[in-house]
Design an enzyme around this catalytic site. Structure first.
Site, PDB file in Angstrom:
ATOM      1  CG  ASP A  90      -2.011  -0.924   1.252  1.00  0.00           C
ATOM      2  OD1 ASP A  90      -2.106  -1.742   0.320  1.00  0.00           O
ATOM      3  OD2 ASP A  90      -2.821  -0.876   2.197  1.00  0.00           O
ATOM      4  CG  HIS A 147       2.156  -8.929   0.323  1.00  0.00           C
ATOM      5  ND1 HIS A 147       1.440 -10.051   0.682  1.00  0.00           N
ATOM      6  CD2 HIS A 147       2.007  -8.056   1.364  1.00  0.00           C
ATOM      7  CE1 HIS A 147       0.887  -9.870   1.877  1.00  0.00           C
ATOM      8  NE2 HIS A 147       1.225  -8.657   2.308  1.00  0.00           N
ATOM      9  CB  SER A 252      10.571   2.727   4.935  1.00  0.00           C
ATOM     10  OG  SER A 252      11.730   3.210   4.294  1.00  0.00           O
TER      11      SER A 252
END
Length: 286
Positions: A90, A147, A252
């Site tokens: 995200d 991911h 980050s």
């Protein structure tokens, strides 16, 4: 003037000491400290807890458990387009495009070396020259697990020591070579589209970076360390497209690299575009 003072502070602050201190607070299990902290953070950054597996803010053992919270099944459906390259996290696109003359675009007036990003080894970086990159910035409100953009076999993990500058738009526009200066973990995979790198870049007050195969990446000394995962070194590690590969304890940036003529980024995406883990980031190039 405010921006200049912020940038100056980035150079003057003791990055690692500050991050360690905040990391201790983030691991605190004392209810009167961690519960108000989590509640304040969730409200301040409008964190959507309805998609989390655990919605009760008081149920988390410490702030880091809340920050790296798992999502409910189906909260991030994976794009099923044949040949899809998925967003690893995200966040928002910081930049994406071609790796030109061995450099990756950072922001107006700034770029950084692909060789330095990957730990300073020209041989390691060679497969990505003339290829493609995508930089995804994770904001405080985002889901902070990273991911796999594409299924692959892990070949090497490289811990690269460095600074811990903030990685927001202001620092990207004002700190030269930002992502090649910050502490980072470089993960190199073999995929159906050739070599793929996923770089987990640390930042100010990021307590740590974890991977699913190595756990907390904390070398005993702050020096470059490479770990091989090929058949000669140890049992191969294979991760499917969309599976979790790592996480940030505080936010980050994740940078994805592919070699030349392998992927094409989605035309509708550009700097500032919001993305969700699992959505279409690009397509395999014919």
């Amino acid at each position: 003037m405010k921006q200049r003072l912020f940038i100056l502070s980035q150079y003057l602050l003791p990055h690692h000491l500050l991050s360690r201190l905040i990391g201790c607070v983030a691991e605190c299990r004392i209810g009167w400290l961690k519960n108000p902290l989590i509640s304040w953070f969730a409200k301040q950054y409008q964190v959507n807890m309805s998609e989390a597996q655990v919605e009760d803010l008081r149920a988390f053992e410490h702030f880091n458990a809340f920050f790296t919270r798992a999502l409910k099944d189906g909260a991030r459906p994976l794009d099923e387009t044949p040949g899809a390259i998925l967003s690893p996290a995200d966040g928002a696109i910081s930049q994406l495009g071609a790796i030109e003359h061995g450099r990756i675009f950072q922001a107006k007036g700034h770029s950084f070396s692909a060789v330095e990003l990957l730990g300073g080894d020209a041989e390691r970086a060679a497969p990505f020259m003339g290829g493609q990159f995508a930089t995804v910035y994770l904001s405080p409100k985002d889901y902070h697990r990273v991911h796999m953009p594409l299924g692959g076999t892990l070949k090497e993990m490289v811990y690269v020591p460095g600074r811990l500058f903030s990685v927001n738009q202001t620092t990207a526009e004002n700190v030269p070579e930002l992502f090649a200066r910050n502490e980072r973990v470089v993960c190199l995979f073999d995929t159906e589209r050739g070599p793929m790198a996923v770089v987990l870049v640390g930042a100010m007050i990021v307590a740590s970076v974890e991977t699913v195969w190595a756990g907390l990446v904390t070398p005993p000394k702050r020096e470059l360390k490479s770990t091989r995962y090929d058949a000669q070194a140890r049992e191969p590690i294979e991760l499917a497209k969309g599976s979790e590969m790592g996480r940030f304890k505080l936010g980050s940036t994740a940078i994805v690299l592919f070699g030349p003529n392998q992927v094409q980024w989605a035309a509708e995406l550009g700097a500032g575009s919001a993305v969700s883990m699992g959505q279409l980031l690009g397509n395999a190039q014919d």
